[in-house]
Each structure stands twice: as C-alpha cells, then as structure tokens.
Motif scaffolding. Structure first.
Motif, PDB file in Angstrom:
ATOM      1  N   VAL A 175      10.934  13.107  -0.297  1.00 22.77           N
ATOM      2  CA  VAL A 175      11.300  13.188   1.128  1.00 22.77           C
ATOM      3  C   VAL A 175      10.668  12.023   1.888  1.00 22.77           C
ATOM      4  O   VAL A 175      11.339  11.354   2.690  1.00 22.77           O
ATOM      5  CB  VAL A 175      10.819  14.545   1.719  1.00 22.77           C
ATOM      6  CG1 VAL A 175      11.131  14.625   3.204  1.00 22.77           C
ATOM      7  CG2 VAL A 175      11.443  15.697   0.962  1.00 22.77           C
ATOM      8  N   ILE A 176       9.388  11.751   1.595  1.00 23.11           N
ATOM      9  CA  ILE A 176       8.690  10.657   2.288  1.00 23.11           C
ATOM     10  C   ILE A 176       9.342   9.316   1.926  1.00 23.11           C
ATOM     11  O   ILE A 176       9.565   8.466   2.788  1.00 23.11           O
ATOM     12  CB  ILE A 176       7.184  10.669   1.940  1.00 23.11           C
ATOM     13  CG1 ILE A 176       6.554  11.960   2.474  1.00 23.11           C
ATOM     14  CG2 ILE A 176       6.469   9.463   2.525  1.00 23.11           C
ATOM     15  CD1 ILE A 176       5.176  12.253   1.956  1.00 23.11           C
ATOM     16  N   THR A 177       9.687   9.157   0.646  1.00 26.24           N
ATOM     17  CA  THR A 177      10.365   7.922   0.216  1.00 26.24           C
ATOM     18  C   THR A 177      11.678   7.753   0.979  1.00 26.24           C
ATOM     19  O   THR A 177      11.983   6.675   1.497  1.00 26.24           O
ATOM     20  CB  THR A 177      10.643   7.975  -1.301  1.00 26.24           C
ATOM     21  OG1 THR A 177       9.434   8.273  -1.975  1.00 26.24           O
ATOM     22  CG2 THR A 177      11.186   6.654  -1.816  1.00 26.24           C
ATOM     23  N   TRP A 216       0.850  -1.207   0.000  1.00 26.19           N
ATOM     24  CA  TRP A 216       0.000   0.000   0.000  1.00 26.19           C
ATOM     25  C   TRP A 216       0.880   1.251   0.000  1.00 26.19           C
ATOM     26  O   TRP A 216       0.608   2.233  -0.694  1.00 26.19           O
ATOM     27  CB  TRP A 216      -0.933  -0.064   1.201  1.00 26.19           C
ATOM     28  CG  TRP A 216      -1.973   1.020   1.280  1.00 26.19           C
ATOM     29  CD1 TRP A 216      -2.126   1.902   2.291  1.00 26.19           C
ATOM     30  CD2 TRP A 216      -2.996   1.329   0.329  1.00 26.19           C
ATOM     31  NE1 TRP A 216      -3.178   2.741   2.021  1.00 26.19           N
ATOM     32  CE2 TRP A 216      -3.731   2.416   0.825  1.00 26.19           C
ATOM     33  CE3 TRP A 216      -3.357   0.791  -0.915  1.00 26.19           C
ATOM     34  CZ2 TRP A 216      -4.800   2.982   0.136  1.00 26.19           C
ATOM     35  CZ3 TRP A 216      -4.423   1.366  -1.606  1.00 26.19           C
ATOM     36  CH2 TRP A 216      -5.130   2.436  -1.079  1.00 26.19           C
ATOM     37  N   THR A 217       1.973   1.182   0.814  1.00 26.06           N
ATOM     38  CA  THR A 217       2.920   2.315   0.859  1.00 26.06           C
ATOM     39  C   THR A 217       3.570   2.497  -0.504  1.00 26.06           C
ATOM     40  O   THR A 217       3.668   3.622  -1.018  1.00 26.06           O
ATOM     41  CB  THR A 217       4.011   2.046   1.922  1.00 26.06           C
ATOM     42  OG1 THR A 217       3.389   1.672   3.134  1.00 26.06           O
ATOM     43  CG2 THR A 217       4.883   3.270   2.145  1.00 26.06           C
ATOM     44  N   ALA A 218       4.017   1.386  -1.082  1.00 25.23           N
ATOM     45  CA  ALA A 218       4.674   1.460  -2.400  1.00 25.23           C
ATOM     46  C   ALA A 218       3.708   2.014  -3.442  1.00 25.23           C
ATOM     47  O   ALA A 218       4.092   2.804  -4.309  1.00 25.23           O
ATOM     48  CB  ALA A 218       5.152   0.074  -2.815  1.00 25.23           C
ATOM     49  N   PHE A 241      12.432  -2.283   4.025  1.00 26.03           N
ATOM     50  CA  PHE A 241      13.045  -3.124   2.985  1.00 26.03           C
ATOM     51  C   PHE A 241      11.990  -3.678   2.024  1.00 26.03           C
ATOM     52  O   PHE A 241      12.168  -3.678   0.799  1.00 26.03           O
ATOM     53  CB  PHE A 241      13.823  -4.272   3.639  1.00 26.03           C
ATOM     54  CG  PHE A 241      14.450  -5.205   2.641  1.00 26.03           C
ATOM     55  CD1 PHE A 241      15.453  -4.760   1.801  1.00 26.03           C
ATOM     56  CD2 PHE A 241      14.014  -6.523   2.528  1.00 26.03           C
ATOM     57  CE1 PHE A 241      16.024  -5.611   0.861  1.00 26.03           C
ATOM     58  CE2 PHE A 241      14.577  -7.375   1.590  1.00 26.03           C
ATOM     59  CZ  PHE A 241      15.585  -6.919   0.762  1.00 26.03           C
ATOM     60  N   THR A 242      10.857  -4.124   2.590  1.00 20.55           N
ATOM     61  CA  THR A 242       9.808  -4.694   1.739  1.00 20.55           C
ATOM     62  C   THR A 242       9.209  -3.608   0.837  1.00 20.55           C
ATOM     63  O   THR A 242       8.925  -3.856  -0.340  1.00 20.55           O
ATOM     64  CB  THR A 242       8.716  -5.353   2.615  1.00 20.55           C
ATOM     65  OG1 THR A 242       9.362  -6.149   3.597  1.00 20.55           O
ATOM     66  CG2 THR A 242       7.797  -6.228   1.800  1.00 20.55           C
ATOM     67  N   THR A 243       9.040  -2.407   1.384  1.00 19.51           N
ATOM     68  CA  THR A 243       8.544  -1.293   0.565  1.00 19.51           C
ATOM     69  C   THR A 243       9.521  -1.006  -0.576  1.00 19.51           C
ATOM     70  O   THR A 243       9.110  -0.775  -1.715  1.00 19.51           O
ATOM     71  CB  THR A 243       8.382  -0.021   1.436  1.00 19.51           C
ATOM     72  OG1 THR A 243       7.505  -0.320   2.506  1.00 19.51           O
ATOM     73  CG2 THR A 243       7.823   1.143   0.629  1.00 19.51           C
ATOM     74  N   PHE A 244      10.799  -1.053  -0.245  1.00 23.37           N
ATOM     75  CA  PHE A 244      11.838  -0.815  -1.254  1.00 23.37           C
ATOM     76  C   PHE A 244      11.708  -1.821  -2.407  1.00 23.37           C
ATOM     77  O   PHE A 244      11.745  -1.448  -3.585  1.00 23.37           O
ATOM     78  CB  PHE A 244      13.206  -0.931  -0.567  1.00 23.37           C
ATOM     79  CG  PHE A 244      14.379  -1.019  -1.495  1.00 23.37           C
ATOM     80  CD1 PHE A 244      14.800   0.097  -2.203  1.00 23.37           C
ATOM     81  CD2 PHE A 244      15.077  -2.210  -1.655  1.00 23.37           C
ATOM     82  CE1 PHE A 244      15.877   0.021  -3.060  1.00 23.37           C
ATOM     83  CE2 PHE A 244      16.152  -2.291  -2.509  1.00 23.37           C
ATOM     84  CZ  PHE A 244      16.556  -1.175  -3.213  1.00 23.37           C
ATOM     85  N   LEU A 245      11.504  -3.095  -2.055  1.00 19.50           N
ATOM     86  CA  LEU A 245      11.375  -4.143  -3.080  1.00 19.50           C
ATOM     87  C   LEU A 245      10.131  -3.928  -3.946  1.00 19.50           C
ATOM     88  O   LEU A 245      10.195  -3.929  -5.178  1.00 19.50           O
ATOM     89  CB  LEU A 245      11.254  -5.519  -2.421  1.00 19.50           C
ATOM     90  CG  LEU A 245      12.504  -6.199  -1.896  1.00 19.50           C
ATOM     91  CD1 LEU A 245      12.141  -7.574  -1.364  1.00 19.50           C
ATOM     92  CD2 LEU A 245      13.554  -6.330  -2.976  1.00 19.50           C
TER      93      LEU A 245
END
Lengths: 367, 286
Positions: free
Chosen positions: B116-118, B101-103, B163-167
């Motif tokens: 900035v949020i990222t 959801w964040t991604a 990390f999961t958001t990054f992926l």
C-alpha cells in the motif's frame, strides 16, 4: 550444558508453518549437519538460529541464554552464506574488517585478526583484491575468513559448497574439515542437501523432512540404523532398495519375509507378538547385495541397465516389479551385460525391515 | 567440387549485410546531424552579429569574437546560472537521498502494509503539477518561501521523489538480500547498511537518477516561472525569456546565453554517460 538448545521451535509464514516444534541439543565444539531435501526447513532453522528469521514460538538458547529476541550480531554467531555475500565494492581486507570496524575495534587488533585468518586460509596475497578478481574457491575462503575474524562461539554454514564445481567442492570440503580440527572449541552448524558432505563432515547429522526432525545421530548410525524409510532412502547413494512384502514365518531370532519380487528373505529380528501375515517393507542397500551363483538368494532377474563408475558398477535388475528395479552396487571388474540373468544375495543382518507406516522394525547390527 | 557453391552463396549475403550496415550508418548519421546541427548553429550564431544572423543564417561566422558571450554573461546569465546550479544541485541531492532511503525501506525492511505504501508513493507520478499549482502558490506564500530558491528546491524534490524512488527501488530489488543480511550479522544498523553497503552498490542507478533529475530541474519552466519573480532567484529557462524580452532584437546575445545554459548539461552527460546507461539497463531493464 549444551552449547545450543532448541526447544519446540516453530516458524510460520502467515498461516503456513514450516518448522513444527523442533527440539535439538548441540554440544560445544560439535560439527552438526542439517540435511534434507529442498523445502524441508533446514535453511529456515539455520536462519532462525542466526537471528535472520524470527522464531514464531519456542526457545533458542546459546550457553543457557535465551536468544529469541537478541539481534544477530549479539549472538556470538558468524555465518557463511551460500552466495558468500561478499561486499563487492570492498577489498578482501575491508570485507573481513567490516564487522570489526562497526564494533569499534582498534586498528592494530583488526589487522592482527585479519592476518591470522589470512594465514589460516592462505589469503595473504589477496587481501587488497576485490571479490570480482577472485576465483569461486578464493571467495569461499574470504567468506569463511570474514566469519573467523569475529571469533564466534557458533559458526553457521548455509550450503557453502553448492556454487563450486565438483573438484573444488571436494578440496574445500577437506579444508572445512581441517578448519574444524583447528577450531575444536567452536560449534559448527552446516546446512546441505548433499549427503556426502553430511556424512564426511558431521559429528552428528539432523535429517529434516517437511519441517520435522526425522532422526538425529552420528553418520554411521543413520546409515546402519535409519529410524524410518525416509532416512533409509535419503542417506546412502544410490538409495536403499525398498520392496513390499509380508512376514510368513517367525523363527524366534529371525523372521522370514516373502517379498513382492517373488522371493523370500530371512531377517535377523526377534519378535514376540503374532506377526505372521503382517505387511512390511524390506530394505537392502545396493552395496550390501552381491552375486549369488548357486546358493540362496533374495532376488533374481534380468539386468535392465548398467552404470559403470570405474571401481564399481550399478546394476539395475528387473525383478518383475512394474515400477521399480532393484539396484546393486557390484565390483567393476565383474563381466556383466544388459539382458544377463543374475541372482543376488545378502546377509540376514544387512536387511532392514519397516512397518507399513515406514517406521523401522529392526536394523543391521553394528549401528 | 562442392566448395564453390557456399562461396557463391556467401557473396550476395555479404553484399546485403554491407548494404544494410551502410543504410543504418547513413540513417544514424542523419539522425546525429538532425540533433547536433541546431545546437552547433546556435553556438556559432553566438559568434555572429545580429545582422549576420539574418543576412547569412547558415554561413560560418567571420570571426570568433566572445563579445556576445561576455555581454550575455553580464546581462544576467551569470545570476541565472548560479540560481540554476543551486536549485538543481540541492534538489538533486535531496531527491536522490530521500528516494534511495525510501527505496531501501520499501525493499529491505519488514514494514507493515508495504504494498500500500509503495502504491501511494509511486502513485505520486500520476499527480499533475499544473493541477496542484494554485494550492502550492498559496502554501509557499503562507510559509514565506515564495520567490526563493527553497520554493523550487522543495517542489522539484517533492515532484521527482516518486519517479526516482521507482527507479532506485527497481535496482535495489535486484541486489541479493544476502548482502544486507551479512552486514546485519556483522552488527551493522539499518543506517550503516544503507550508507556503507546499499548506496555504494546502487552507484549506477544513483548516477542515472542524478542525471535525470538534473535534466528535469535545469530545464523546468512552469514552476520556475510561477514561483520566482526576482531576477536574482530566477533560473536559466525563465531568465532567458526575460533576456529575449529585453533584447528581443539582439539574437546573437540570446544564442550565446542559450549556449551557455546548455553547455553544462551536455558536458555532464558526456562525462557520466557510461554510468547513466548502465544504471538504466541494469535497473529497470531486467
């Protein structure tokens, strides 16, 4: 009242303005084509109409209703994307049904609309397939079908043929023309950079350049009476030959231009003011040029290059200009070779004259 | 008469390529044995008696009795396994859903100050769990979650989201924006676009993220040791240590318990291997 009215529409990304106050009226049932080179703002204008881009200022009205802040799905618009944008994890049926399910439509109604669209587009056999199991042309038809089932007031096409090969492009172009005939009350707006698509499909064409409308008109009007040099060169293939020159004689109903290729041409144009010595640009379409054996001519030179296209040949004539050749579209049967000396003529009514700002001074009759 | 020359040149080339392939195969075989043998040895030792393990550590077991496995199961492994499953499953679901959801928000919305949020979210990857331990213990105690499964679920979720958001973000960036625009034209809301379009399309990276999270949560030791103290809430890594303390001399049972704890992960990885590799190569590989 026009189906779609655009008034002083501007669109900016940060400090960069890409649409500079567009004004346009599109009639109900009209097939309007936006055409122009890359970066001219045609897709941005289409996306602004769709609601996928916010309009920075100005007004967009559909059937008189202000649409600036209405969400895309509430505008009565359907869009066919350049990439088709089919949902790859859904079957053709689910792709078409998606919007109707979201809208809470009853199942029998959804199925009936899907069947109707599938019949029009000959997709009945593919309804349970996934997009990856379809050819480019079939995917294209599904994308159109997904738009049809929504029964839109305005149909938007964003370069829908650009991903197809040449043969399929021609076939699909004809299908789109037939689709328009089958839906006479639906307004269609079509974006392309391909002037052949624009000329063959459009009721009217909007030529855009750098975020400005250069000219709006019927295909024939744009071809015969381009408002300026940009439109003159953009519409028509190969592009119109433009040669610099100056007016040396005003004969009342015609002027004589001495052009940079060391020749003169008489152009049908009535000018009352003092024009002798005025610098102009003379335009002539390659297809309006023909061989002048012994009679009067406007160009003479050596053939530099020939492109054989079958029924015609494009002859590039070196007329003594360092950076420009004159191109003539001549019959393919003519026996011509590189190095031949030839002379070209045209009718006085086929010549276009532009001022030094590129604005049209005359236009051939029949536009 | 020029034909024999290429043939004679091709022969040595074939020998070298066969030799290179043989060396590579031999190397991979050794690598495979190096990884698989300890696991196999551990599983087989679970079938031996304690004395057999010390007298003939590399022999095959004389019989395949499940006694050690049953004993280990009844000595607490059942409870540890249950705790591990609860904590791992709940934290995996929370982590992946929140991260996806964040991604989606970071890649698909017109959020202001997005870079900035990222950076703030991804910056969470730099935070060391060890440094945050003491405040976290105080926090969990004060909200009454200390020594519960919830403590581990919340902590695992919080520490794995960056990390999961990054992926998932990397994967979503590759998906064409035309798809969500088409859905928007179809009248779908952000929630519907997320659930019905983006999430199914992100299946490979979602599976990869789930597997990576399971590997982490199943084997995590530090938080599990600090935030749980009762046997009925302890997960396998901590529980196995207590098993070793209680039955320090009965290695056969410990090996059986370790085999039981490793088995679910190995099975899961083999089942989802295809998605796992695809997700990673399609997402961050590009």
């Amino acid at each position: 009242m026009a189906e779609l009215t655009i008034r002083q529409v501007r669109k900016s990304y940060g400090a960069m303005e890409v649409l500079h106050g567009i004004d346009l009226d599109i009639e109900k049932g009209e097939f309007m084509v936006f055409v122009g080179p890359s970066g001219c703002g045609k897709s941005t204008l289409l996306r602004s109409i769709a609601g996928l881009e916010d309009i920075t200022s100005g007004e967009l009205r559909i059937e008189g209703q202000l649409m600036n802040h209405v969400p895309p799905s509430k505008r009565g618009i359907a869009m066919v994307f350049q990439s088709y944008a089919l949902y790859p994890h859904m079957t053709v049926r689910d792709n078409m049904a998606f919007g109707m399910k979201i809208a809470g439509m009853k199942k029998p109604e959804i199925e009936q609309r899907i069947r109707h669209a599938a019949d029009i587009l000959q997709l009945g056999a593919y309804l349970d397939r996934h997009p990856k199991a379809l050819s480019g042309g079939q995917r294209q038809r599904v994308a159109i079908g997904r738009a049809i089932v929504r029964d839109p007031r305005v149909f938007l096409f964003d370069e829908p043929l650009s991903n197809l090969d040449a043969a399929l492009r021609v076939a699909t172009r004809i299908e789109i023309a037939k689709l328009k005939q089958a839906m006479p009350d639906t307004t269609m707006i079509y974006v392309t950079h391909d002037q052949v698509e624009a000329m063959t499909l459009a009721d009217r064409i909007v030529v855009l350049k750098d975020g400005y409308v250069e000219q709006v008109g019927a295909p024939k009007e744009l071809y015969r009476c381009p408002r300026n040099m940009f439109v003159a060169q953009f519409i028509g293939s190969p592009a119109m030959n433009i040669i610099e020159g100056r007016i040396v004689h005003n004969g009342g109903d015609h002027v004589t231009v001495e052009h940079a290729a060391k020749g003169t041409a008489e152009i049908a144009l009535h000018m009352e003011e003092e024009v002798i010595g005025r610098s102009v640009r003379m335009g002539v379409r390659p297809e309006d040029l023909s061989l002048a054996d012994d009679g009067p001519h406007i160009f003479s030179g050596t053939i530099d290059h020939i492109e054989h296209l079958g029924e015609v040949q494009l002859v590039h004539l070196d007329v003594g200009l360092s950076n420009q050749a004159v191109i003539a579209k001549l019959a393919g049967l003519l026996d011509l070779a590189r190095g031949d000396q030839i002379r070209l003529r045209t009718a006085a009514t086929s010549l276009h004259l532009f001022d030094d700002q590129g604005e049209r001074l005359n236009g051939p009759a029949g536009g | 008469m020029t034909m024999p020359a290429p043939a004679s040149q091709a022969a040595p080339a074939n020998i070298w390529s066969t030799l290179a392939r043989a060396v590579l195969l031999g190397f991979l075989l050794c690598l495979g044995i190096l990884v698989i043998y300890p696991l196999l040895w551990m599983a087989l030792s679970g079938f031996k008696t304690n004395s057999q393990i010390f007298s003939a550590p590399f022999d095959l077991p004389t019989g395949f009795s499940w006694a050690n496995y049953v004993a280990a199961w009844n000595q607490g492994v059942r409870s540890f396994l249950f705790s591990s499953i609860v904590v791992t499953a709940a934290s995996a679901a929370c982590t992946v859903l929140i991260s996806a959801w964040t991604a989606y928000g970071l890649t698909r919305t017109r959020m202001p100050a997005k870079p900035v949020i990222t950076a703030l979210i991804l910056g969470g990857m730099m935070l060391s769990p060890t440094v945050a331990l003491i405040p976290l213990v105080r926090m969990m105690q004060s909200i009454g979650l200390y020594n519960t499964h919830w403590a581990l679920i919340i902590l695992y979720t919080a520490f794995r989201i960056p990390f999961t958001t990054f992926l998932i973000r990397a994967y979503m960036l590759e998906l064409p924006s035309d798809l969500d625009e088409a859905a928007r034209m179809d009248g779908a809301s952000d929630g519907q676009i997320f659930w019905r379009i983006m999430l199914p399309l992100c299946r490979p990276i979602i599976v990869s993220s789930v597997i990576l999270h399971i590997l982490f949560a199943w084997n995590e030791y530090l938080f599990a040791m600090i935030f749980t103290s009762d046997l009925d809430v302890q997960t396998l890594p901590v529980g196995l240590t207590s098993l070793m303390a209680k039955h320090g001399t009965n290695y056969a049972q410990v090996f059986a318990a370790m085999t039981i704890s490793a088995l679910p992960i190995v099975i899961l990885f083999f089942l989802m291997q295809r998605y796992f590799i695809r997700g990673l190569t399609e997402g961050i590989g590009k």
